[in-house]
Motif scaffolding. Structure first.
Motif, PDB file in Angstrom:
ATOM      1  N   GLN A 180      41.035  46.068  59.795  1.00  0.00           N
ATOM      2  CA  GLN A 180      39.944  46.523  58.940  1.00  0.00           C
ATOM      3  C   GLN A 180      38.673  45.736  59.266  1.00  0.00           C
TER       4      GLN A 180
ATOM      5  N   THR B 117      45.101  39.080  53.751  1.00  0.00           N
ATOM      6  CA  THR B 117      45.084  39.091  55.216  1.00  0.00           C
ATOM      7  C   THR B 117      44.368  37.843  55.737  1.00  0.00           C
TER       8      THR B 117
ATOM      9  N   GLU C 293      36.214  45.283  54.441  1.00  0.00           N
ATOM     10  CA  GLU C 293      37.436  45.838  53.844  1.00  0.00           C
ATOM     11  C   GLU C 293      38.651  44.925  54.017  1.00  0.00           C
ATOM     12  N   THR C 294      38.407  43.736  54.533  1.00  0.00           N
ATOM     13  CA  THR C 294      39.543  42.814  54.743  1.00  0.00           C
ATOM     14  C   THR C 294      39.946  42.167  53.425  1.00  0.00           C
ATOM     15  N   GLU C 295      41.231  42.253  53.132  1.00  0.00           N
ATOM     16  CA  GLU C 295      41.725  41.719  51.857  1.00  0.00           C
ATOM     17  C   GLU C 295      41.916  40.209  51.938  1.00  0.00           C
ATOM     18  N   ASP C 296      41.841  39.576  50.773  1.00  0.00           N
ATOM     19  CA  ASP C 296      42.052  38.123  50.702  1.00  0.00           C
ATOM     20  C   ASP C 296      43.371  37.732  51.353  1.00  0.00           C
TER      21      ASP C 296
END
Ligand SMILES: NC(=O)c1ccc[n+]([C@@H]2O[C@H](COP(=O)([O-])OP(=O)(O)OC[C@H]3O[C@@H](n4cnc5c(N)ncnc54)[C@H](OP(=O)(O)O)[C@@H]3O)[C@@H](O)[C@H]2O)c1
Length: 209
Positions: free
Chosen positions: A69, A78, A73-76
């Motif tokens: 992503q 990840t 849009e990168t999640e915590d």
């Protein structure tokens, strides 16, 4: 016989590395997951303490890959997983191992980064940044251990020809990737007395990919 601590020994690269060290007459202490969770500092200390006798080398192969992503849009999860697997573990292992490696001259640290550390790819910010941090860690270690007659170097593969990569990229040409044995030979040489003058090197091994 030298004692070589190898993390990630059960991984796609690990088998080849263990094999080449053992063929050179070294004794490998392979650190396996989940017996050890190297994202935890106390587990890294326990791994180093498991070496019976002098510690001659830390070969830190452990790492992980996630992403896909853009940053926005990168999640915590990840981000934190990549930092924990690729950077925190390397720091904890080095911190635990350095005093043991400096007990005699000739100590060796070799870690595995990635080409992404110096040539970031889009949509992989967490992986790219964690591997770039690993390179900075190793270069700092190189400065700190030199006076003790030790070295620290980092190897940057592109794509390794592992079973996992073949399964994940079935239409790619694995002939362009880097064979694990080629990386293993490089690591074993960097850990050898012949490489005593090589310190703080960031070594690309890209094959034709
Ligand atoms: N494969 C590639 O194309 C490629 C390209 C560039 C760089 N690299 C780097 O090269 C290194 C080796 O890659 P690889 O393909 O061999 O990776 P891999 O097959 O995923 O192996 C990773 C190893 O790390 C272990 N590990 C994972 N989490 C752990 C934890 N919390 N505590 C202790 N051990 C843990 C794994 O054990 P389990 O399997 O039991 O979890 C496995 O032995 C990694 O640092 C990777 O980032 C790989």
């Amino acid at each position: 016989m030298r004692n070589i601590l190898v993390t990630g020994a059960s991984g796609g690269l690990g088998g080849a590395v263990v094999q080449v060290f053992e063929a050179s007459g070294d004794r490998v202490i392979g650190i396996s997951h989940p017996a050890y969770d190297l994202t935890r500092p106390e587990e890294c200390a326990r791994a180093v303490a498991s070496i019976d006798g002098p510690a001659h080398a830390l070969i830190h192969l452990m790492g992980g890959f996630a992403g896909g992503q853009p940053v926005a849009e990168t999640e915590d999860g990840t981000w934190r997983r990549m930092m924990a697997m690729n950077l925190d573990a390397a720091f904890y292992m080095a911190r635990a191992a350095v005093p043991r490696l400096l007990e005699q001259p000739g100590g060796r640290i070799v870690m595995i980064g990635s080409r992404n550390a110096v040539r970031p790819a889009a949509n992989l910010a967490a992986y790219n940044a964690s591997k770039a941090g690993l390179v900075a860690l190793v270069q700092t270690l190189a400065l700190e251990v030199a006076a003790g007659g030790a070295t620290a170097n980092v190897v940057l593969p592109s794509v390794i020809d592992t079973a996992a990569n073949r399964a994940a990229m079935p239409t790619a040409d694995p002939g362009r990737w880097v064979p694990p044995a080629a990386i293993a030979e490089l690591i074993v040489w960097l850990a050898s007395p012949a490489a005593a003058q090589i310190n703080g090197a960031v070594v690309p091994i890209y094959g034709r990919s």
